[in-house]
Design a protein around this motif. Structure first.
Motif, mmCIF file in Angstrom:
data_model
loop_
_atom_site.group_PDB
_atom_site.id
_atom_site.type_symbol
_atom_site.label_atom_id
_atom_site.label_comp_id
_atom_site.label_asym_id
_atom_site.label_seq_id
_atom_site.Cartn_x
_atom_site.Cartn_y
_atom_site.Cartn_z
ATOM 1 N N LYS A 80 0.867 -1.314 -0.017
ATOM 2 C CA LYS A 80 -0.047 0.028 -0.019
ATOM 3 C C LYS A 80 0.737 1.181 -0.088
ATOM 4 O O LYS A 80 0.614 2.360 -0.779
ATOM 5 C CB LYS A 80 -0.812 0.016 1.297
ATOM 6 N N PHE B 257 0.905 4.108 -3.189
ATOM 7 C CA PHE B 257 0.736 5.551 -2.927
ATOM 8 C C PHE B 257 1.960 6.399 -3.191
ATOM 9 O O PHE B 257 2.170 7.330 -4.088
ATOM 10 C CB PHE B 257 0.222 5.909 -1.439
ATOM 11 N N HIS C 33 2.390 9.633 -5.315
ATOM 12 C CA HIS C 33 3.213 10.950 -4.933
ATOM 13 C C HIS C 33 4.300 11.203 -6.052
ATOM 14 O O HIS C 33 4.372 12.152 -6.733
ATOM 15 C CB HIS C 33 4.002 10.703 -3.609
ATOM 16 N N GLU D 25 6.520 12.380 5.876
ATOM 17 C CA GLU D 25 5.889 11.272 6.552
ATOM 18 C C GLU D 25 4.939 10.444 5.457
ATOM 19 O O GLU D 25 4.608 9.017 5.946
ATOM 20 C CB GLU D 25 4.532 11.986 7.483
ATOM 21 N N HIS D 26 4.681 10.796 4.196
ATOM 22 C CA HIS D 26 4.192 9.809 3.317
ATOM 23 C C HIS D 26 4.967 8.477 3.189
ATOM 24 O O HIS D 26 4.388 7.636 2.767
ATOM 25 C CB HIS D 26 3.760 10.576 2.087
ATOM 26 N N TYR E 129 4.124 6.699 7.006
ATOM 27 C CA TYR E 129 2.903 6.832 7.896
ATOM 28 C C TYR E 129 1.889 5.588 7.973
ATOM 29 O O TYR E 129 1.592 5.278 8.895
ATOM 30 C CB TYR E 129 2.230 8.282 7.711
ATOM 31 N N LEU E 130 1.913 5.091 6.817
ATOM 32 C CA LEU E 130 0.913 4.081 6.613
ATOM 33 C C LEU E 130 1.606 2.788 7.425
ATOM 34 O O LEU E 130 0.612 1.952 7.882
ATOM 35 C CB LEU E 130 0.588 3.518 5.165
ATOM 36 N N HIS F 82 0.915 13.783 8.885
ATOM 37 C CA HIS F 82 0.433 13.017 9.923
ATOM 38 C C HIS F 82 -1.097 13.272 10.204
ATOM 39 O O HIS F 82 -1.752 12.635 10.929
ATOM 40 C CB HIS F 82 1.352 13.081 11.369
ATOM 41 N N TYR G 242 -2.853 11.491 6.545
ATOM 42 C CA TYR G 242 -2.497 10.589 5.659
ATOM 43 C C TYR G 242 -2.987 9.082 6.056
ATOM 44 O O TYR G 242 -3.443 8.352 5.053
ATOM 45 C CB TYR G 242 -0.911 10.174 5.881
ATOM 46 N N LEU G 243 -3.528 8.801 7.094
ATOM 47 C CA LEU G 243 -4.037 7.422 7.486
ATOM 48 C C LEU G 243 -5.421 7.022 6.811
ATOM 49 O O LEU G 243 -5.775 6.284 6.144
ATOM 50 C CB LEU G 243 -4.127 7.161 9.028
ATOM 51 N N GLN H 271 -4.495 9.786 2.715
ATOM 52 C CA GLN H 271 -3.017 9.417 1.978
ATOM 53 C C GLN H 271 -2.718 10.779 1.171
ATOM 54 O O GLN H 271 -2.690 11.863 1.701
ATOM 55 C CB GLN H 271 -3.323 8.510 1.034
#
Lengths: 195, 203
Positions: A22, A26, A31, A160-161, A164-165, B167, B170-171, B174
């Protein structure tokens, strides 16, 4: 010149132990692709229309710089990963790392610290400076060391992208895991070309 | 006196579906919590230890980056939780609406300007509505900077702020920051914003 999203040399789930499918979908699919698309539309009809990414990084400002540098940075980041990486450098690169940082372990710790302490969005870098010495630098947002006359060997994305997931606020866990997929063959090749 | 993480006025899932429970939990406990702890550590045993956060921010140019980053993070998140509510949304009224119309033409024009400031901030940062002492300004700041800091380009009192660090969204969203920004308007507590406006303009 139309810029294109470079193909990945591995499948989007190949790094799943460290970066989930995932995240790859993304990060690479959205991105990275968006930076390519934005760049292509921003340079139309400007003096950067036929410029290389490197030229854009050296000379552009604002949105053209941000998107151009982010295309370069992400390509460089994804290119250094492999599901079957070489885990440690050897030969000249290892020697150069030992000269500059004391030991490979010291380097890992200093680079990881640079990545962990960059406040906000940005990148940690291993670069060759003008004297041929290896140094570690931090760049905010789209920053790229080429602009300062440095030659990049390795980068870690700490927007963070990038994590972060999979890791949420635990950036240090992401950085630790990052080392499991860095392919030192790629970094060695870059070092050879940089000299 | 150490700074405390303020109590939330709502529970973690109260802002669903616009802001999800997991994001609220991590954003508040981990991110805001860490800024609070790091701020306390950065000022412990120094001459600014007992100052209110607003006064600390006014002199960040003379202090360590840790105070600027974590002090900003502490204040900004306090404000952010304060201006959201599960019963939010709609429009301001009274003196605040009048003032918004005066400086932006209409509420919709203000909304567009603010949303645009949030969407176009490159990297991490915040979008703001700020009372400068003579007018309203909408703009964005990088990282955890804000208009109370002596290093700010535009100085004034923040009335409304939107966190556009990844942050914050994003969850759930995205890469779709603009969808997050659009949904933010459904949870703004205009009563709380108006209170900040009244406090700022009566200074």
């Amino acid at each position: 010149m139309k810029h294109e999203l470079p193909k990945l040399q591995y499948s989007p789930n190949a790094l799943a132990e460290v970066l989930s499918e995932k995240t790859m979908e993304f990060h690479y699919g959205k991105h990275h692709q968006a930076y390519v698309n934005n760049l292509n539309s921003l340079i139309q009809g400007t003096k950067f229309e036929n410029a290389s990414l490197e030229q854009i990084i050296m000379e552009a400002e604002g949105g053209v710089f941000n998107n151009g540098a982010q295309v370069w940075n992400h390509s460089f980041y994804f290119e250094a990963f492999s599901p079957a990486p070489k885990h440690m450098p050897e030969g000249d690169l290892l020697k150069a790392i030992e000269v500059s940082f004391g030991s490979f372990e010291e380097f890992l710790s200093k680079f990881s610290n640079a990545a962990a302490t960059l406040f906000g969005s940005g990148w940690a870098w291993l670069v060759v400076d003008a004297d041929g010495k290896l140094i570690i630098t931090q760049e905010s947002n789209a920053g790229n060391p080429l602009r300062k006359g440095l030659k990049p060997l390795l980068t870690c994305d700490v927007w963070e992208h990038a994590y972060y997931l999979d890791y949420q606020n635990r950036r240090p866990d992401y950085i630790q895991a990052f080392w499991k997929i860095v392919d030192w063959r790629v970094v060695e090749k870059r070092f050879e070309q940089a000299r | 006196m150490a700074f405390q993480l303020p109590k939330l006025k709502f529970d973690y899932k109260a802002l669903e579906p616009y802001i999800d429970e997991m994001t609220m939990d991590i954003h508040y406990n981990k991110h805001h919590g860490t800024y609070t702890n790091n701020l306390n550590n950065a000022i412990a045993g120094t001459s600014i230890e007992a100052l209110p956060i607003e006064e600390i921010l006014q002199e960040v140019s003379k202090l360590s980056p840790a105070v600027r980053n974590n002090g900003g993070g502490y204040f900004n998140h306090n404000l952010f939780w304060d201006i959201m509510s599960p019963n939010g949304g709609g429009k301001p009224d009274g003196a605040l609406l009048k003032s918004i119309k005066k400086f932006f033409g209409s509420f919709d024009e203000f909304k567009e300007k603010f949303s645009n400031a949030a969407a176009t901030r490159f990297g991490s940062g915040w979008a703001w509505l700020v009372w400068t002492g003579k007018d309203f300004q909408v703009f964005s700041t990088p990282n955890q900077d804000n208009s109370l800091m002596d290093v700010a380009d535009i100085k004034g009192i923040p009335i409304l702020g939107l966190d556009v660090w990844e942050h914050a969204y994003y969850l759930k969203y995205q890469n779709r920051r603009s969808e997050y920004i659009q949904n933010f308007w459904n949870v703004i507590d205009w009563k709380a914003v108006e209170e900040k406006y009244i406090a700022a303009t009566s200074k």
